[in-house]
Design a protein around this motif. Structure first.
Motif, mmCIF file in Angstrom:
data_model
loop_
_atom_site.group_PDB
_atom_site.id
_atom_site.type_symbol
_atom_site.label_atom_id
_atom_site.label_comp_id
_atom_site.label_asym_id
_atom_site.label_seq_id
_atom_site.Cartn_x
_atom_site.Cartn_y
_atom_site.Cartn_z
ATOM 1 N N MET A 175 0.846 -1.191 0.000
ATOM 2 C CA MET A 175 0.000 0.000 0.000
ATOM 3 C C MET A 175 0.882 1.241 0.000
ATOM 4 O O MET A 175 1.612 1.492 0.953
ATOM 5 N N ARG A 176 0.836 2.024 -1.056
ATOM 6 C CA ARG A 176 1.625 3.252 -1.193
ATOM 7 C C ARG A 176 0.767 4.434 -0.749
ATOM 8 O O ARG A 176 -0.343 4.629 -1.242
ATOM 9 N N ILE A 177 1.302 5.238 0.175
ATOM 10 C CA ILE A 177 0.505 6.283 0.822
ATOM 11 C C ILE A 177 1.187 7.645 0.705
ATOM 12 O O ILE A 177 2.408 7.761 0.864
ATOM 13 N N VAL A 178 0.371 8.676 0.435
ATOM 14 C CA VAL A 178 0.807 10.070 0.502
ATOM 15 C C VAL A 178 0.021 10.748 1.615
ATOM 16 O O VAL A 178 -1.197 10.562 1.723
ATOM 17 N N ILE A 179 0.715 11.527 2.440
ATOM 18 C CA ILE A 179 0.077 12.240 3.553
ATOM 19 C C ILE A 179 0.129 13.738 3.289
ATOM 20 O O ILE A 179 1.187 14.284 2.977
ATOM 21 N N ALA A 180 -1.027 14.406 3.416
ATOM 22 C CA ALA A 180 -1.101 15.864 3.301
ATOM 23 C C ALA A 180 -1.632 16.418 4.615
ATOM 24 O O ALA A 180 -2.820 16.283 4.923
#
Length: 216
Positions: free
Chosen positions: A1-6
């Motif tokens: 699972m590839r995740i980006v956090i903003a």
């Protein structure tokens, strides 16, 4: 699972990244502003985006608008939105796109690691995860619609859990009843609220949340 956090709060942003990496997940980028977040979505093609509702420069709805734009650019992107409080208008904006692969949680839920990870994995898997407090407030605001009064106490419990995104099996386990009983309750709820039934769980959750949010 590839995740980006903003997330513009550096403590929460880095804490989330550490938590997710400790769980064996791949945090490919973090951002503190909508523009670098969208650039990360374009560049890293993540599976999931975790986005704060309020971001710079005005700290109003930039996070939600960025989440909507990210889903437009990358169809199928799962988005988990975090908010300090229940903001119904923002929930409506997101739900307008459909409930699949969408979560809306209060930030306090992050501290309950097991619950947070369950919600994250549900969203990543194509489901919906709506914070129980969001559902509770939507139900309260919708009491003016007399159709809600048609529901039995048990049907009210089923409706609240269904709107959180639970499937029939999880509903049965939570309420300690059979899946057959859950199915009957759901059919009755749809009938009493004049909602068309659907076998698709995401459409079911979206329909119920729109009903609760708009008092239809």
């Amino acid at each position: 699972m590839r995740i980006v956090i903003a997330e513009d709060d550096s403590l929460l942003r880095e804490g989330l990244a550490l938590l997710l990496r400790a769980e064996g997940l791949d945090v490919v980028a973090t951002a503190d502003h909508p523009e670098p977040f969208l650039a990360a979505v374009d560049g890293h093609l993540p599976d999931v985006a975790i986005v704060d509702v309020r971001m710079p420069p005005t700290h109003t709805d930039e996070g939600v608008r960025a989440a909507v734009e990210a889903r437009r650019r990358r169809p199928g992107l799962a988005v988990l939105v975090l908010s300090a409080c229940v903001e119904r208008a923002f929930a409506d904006d997101l739900l307008a796109q459909g409930g699949a692969r969408l979560g809306y949680l209060l930030k306090e839920r992050v501290g309950r690691v097991e619950e947070f990870m369950v919600a994250l994995r549900r969203v990543a898997g194509g489901g919906t995860a709506i914070d129980p407090e969001v559902v509770a407030q939507l139900v309260t605001r919708s009491r003016a619609d007399r159709r809600l009064e048609r529901l039995s106490p048990r049907e009210g419990d089923v409706l609240a859990l269904m709107a959180e995104g639970l499937g029939n099996g999880a509903l049965a386990e939570r309420l300690v009843i059979t899946e057959g009983a859950v199915h009957k309750h759901i059919r009755s709820i749809f009938a009493k609220l004049d909602l068309p039934p659907s076998e698709r769980a995401d459409r079911r959750v979206t329909t119920v949340l729109r009903y609760l949010g708009n008092g239809r």
